[in-house]
Motif scaffolding. Structure first.
Motif, PDB file in Angstrom:
ATOM      1  N   ILE A  37       0.846  -1.192   0.000  1.00  0.00           N
ATOM      2  CA  ILE A  37       0.000   0.000   0.000  1.00  0.00           C
ATOM      3  C   ILE A  37       0.884   1.247   0.000  1.00  0.00           C
ATOM      4  O   ILE A  37       1.853   1.322   0.774  1.00  0.00           O
ATOM      5  CB  ILE A  37      -0.935   0.010   1.225  1.00  0.00           C
ATOM      6  CG1 ILE A  37      -1.887  -1.197   1.171  1.00  0.00           C
ATOM      7  CG2 ILE A  37      -1.740   1.302   1.294  1.00  0.00           C
ATOM      8  CD1 ILE A  37      -2.809  -1.317   2.356  1.00  0.00           C
ATOM      9  N   PRO A  38       0.594   2.237  -0.851  1.00  0.00           N
ATOM     10  CA  PRO A  38       1.404   3.464  -0.868  1.00  0.00           C
ATOM     11  C   PRO A  38       1.451   4.139   0.501  1.00  0.00           C
ATOM     12  O   PRO A  38       0.427   4.252   1.188  1.00  0.00           O
ATOM     13  CB  PRO A  38       0.670   4.340  -1.890  1.00  0.00           C
ATOM     14  CG  PRO A  38       0.001   3.363  -2.791  1.00  0.00           C
ATOM     15  CD  PRO A  38      -0.427   2.241  -1.887  1.00  0.00           C
ATOM     16  N   GLY A  39       2.660   4.577   0.900  1.00  0.00           N
ATOM     17  CA  GLY A  39       2.829   5.226   2.198  1.00  0.00           C
ATOM     18  C   GLY A  39       4.016   6.176   2.198  1.00  0.00           C
ATOM     19  O   GLY A  39       4.411   6.717   1.170  1.00  0.00           O
ATOM     20  N   GLY A  40       4.616   6.339   3.374  1.00  0.00           N
ATOM     21  CA  GLY A  40       5.640   7.359   3.596  1.00  0.00           C
ATOM     22  C   GLY A  40       4.983   8.555   4.240  1.00  0.00           C
ATOM     23  O   GLY A  40       3.930   9.021   3.778  1.00  0.00           O
ATOM     24  N   LYS A  41       5.558   9.073   5.314  1.00  0.00           N
ATOM     25  CA  LYS A  41       4.897  10.132   6.074  1.00  0.00           C
ATOM     26  C   LYS A  41       4.593  11.369   5.235  1.00  0.00           C
ATOM     27  O   LYS A  41       3.509  11.939   5.302  1.00  0.00           O
ATOM     28  CB  LYS A  41       5.729  10.497   7.300  1.00  0.00           C
ATOM     29  CG  LYS A  41       5.728   9.415   8.363  1.00  0.00           C
ATOM     30  CD  LYS A  41       6.387   9.869   9.637  1.00  0.00           C
ATOM     31  CE  LYS A  41       6.281   8.779  10.690  1.00  0.00           C
ATOM     32  NZ  LYS A  41       4.893   8.451  11.047  1.00  0.00           N
ATOM     33  N   GLY A  42       5.552  11.794   4.439  1.00  0.00           N
ATOM     34  CA  GLY A  42       5.306  12.961   3.599  1.00  0.00           C
ATOM     35  C   GLY A  42       4.202  12.705   2.594  1.00  0.00           C
ATOM     36  O   GLY A  42       3.290  13.521   2.415  1.00  0.00           O
ATOM     37  N   ALA A  43       4.273  11.543   1.938  1.00  0.00           N
ATOM     38  CA  ALA A  43       3.268  11.199   0.934  1.00  0.00           C
ATOM     39  C   ALA A  43       1.888  11.044   1.566  1.00  0.00           C
ATOM     40  O   ALA A  43       0.879  11.488   1.004  1.00  0.00           O
ATOM     41  CB  ALA A  43       3.670   9.910   0.213  1.00  0.00           C
TER      42      ALA A  43
END
Length: 311
Positions: A37-43
């Motif tokens: 699942i797409p993530g990353g805090k900034g994203a």
């Protein structure tokens, strides 16, 4: 009129492993499910702001690979401007491995990958975005030098700066003057305790930790407390804004949803109180769903609940 938001931060592909309980050190357990699942805090924060109606752009880096392409497309699909995200050669897209137990609690391991290419030179090449923005939000999953430059440059241009200090940095690595360049800081309990140099989480220590950050120069401290809500402390006031009671399924990206919603509400001219209530509502929806960006609600969902939710 909505003001412009710039989010500078990380993009990761989240590998989510669902299990009944977390393994102890040295223990092997069987997982129930694996998903990407797409993530990353900034994203996540940019995606949340886009889904909730913010005029938002993102700066960050992905690899020149399939996962990177999917992440960029997902951000663009939220309504956020993803056209300035840089694709790097020979460096893979960042990855986060997220373990989620049956109670919805999570543990996360991040492999930075292309996020390390989000450097000062890249921000300088996109200085026009900082100039054109009214709100600049950063987190701690890209190089520290880049974060410090972004904060100082935004404040030099009289922008409203929001720091979500996650994952919590070692306070010894942060220049003392950086706090004076931050308008809002949004730690959770653990991050606040670490930032303020304390060792134990308690209601008294949380308030003391917030006051320590005020003394360092941050005028507004918002501590996200999960199901207890959000504690807001400034030099003028202190208030606890309660969370909406729900049954949590997965807390992944709940804080990111809060931050994206909070800056969106501020950009629309809402007061801090109104912005926190809006953000609490958005994150209360996110925790009832699995995944990071897949859990984030749209504007109509939040507004429909706000009509009936009694704070």
């Amino acid at each position: 009129m909505k003001k412009r938001i710039l989010i500078i931060g990380s993009l990761n592909m989240d590998m989510i492993i669902e299990m009944k309980r977390m393994p102890a050190i040295g223990e092997t357990v069987l997982g129930d499910n694996l998903s990407y699942i797409p993530g990353g805090k900034g994203a996540n924060q940019a995606y949340a702001a886009g889904r909730l109606g913010g005029d938002v752009a993102m700066l960050g880096c992905v690899g020149d690979d399939n996962m990177g392409e999917k992440l960029v497309c997902n951000i663009a699909g939220s309504g956020a401007d993803a056209s300035f995200i840089m694709k790097t050669e020979n460096i893979p897209t960042g990855t986060a491995v997220i373990y989620v137990n049956e109670k919805g609690d999570n543990s996360i391991v991040v492999i930075s990958g292309a996020n390390n290419a989000c450097n000062v030179e890249y921000l300088k090449q996109n200085d026009n975005l900082i100039q054109e923005s009214d709100y600049v939000m950063v987190q701690m999953e890209i190089p520290l030098e880049t974060i410090m430059y972004g904060i100082r440059r935004a404040k030099e241009l009289n922008k409203t700066v929001i720091l979500n200090p996650a994952p919590a940095p070692n306070p010894k690595t942060l220049p003392e003057d950086i706090f004076e360049n931050i308008d809002y800081i949004t730690p959770n309990e653990t991050e606040l305790i670490m930032l303020s140099g304390q060792t134990k989480i308690s209601p008294e220590n949380i308030r003391e930790g917030a006051r320590i950050l005020l003394e360092k120069g941050v005028p507004n401290v918002l501590v996200t407390l999960g199901e207890k809500g959000t504690l807001y402390i400034s030099r003028q006031m202190e208030a606890l804004y309660p969370a909406r009671k729900v049954e949590a399924v997965d807390t992944t990206a709940a804080g990111d949803c809060f931050n994206g919603a909070f800056v969106t509400a501020l950009s629309e001219g809402k007061s801090v109180k109104e912005a926190v209530i809006f953000a609490n509502c958005a994150s209360s929806i996110a925790v009832t769903r699995k995944g990071a960006q897949s859990s984030i609600p749209d504007r109509k969902e939040v507004e429909d609940i706000l009509k009936h939710w009694q704070q």
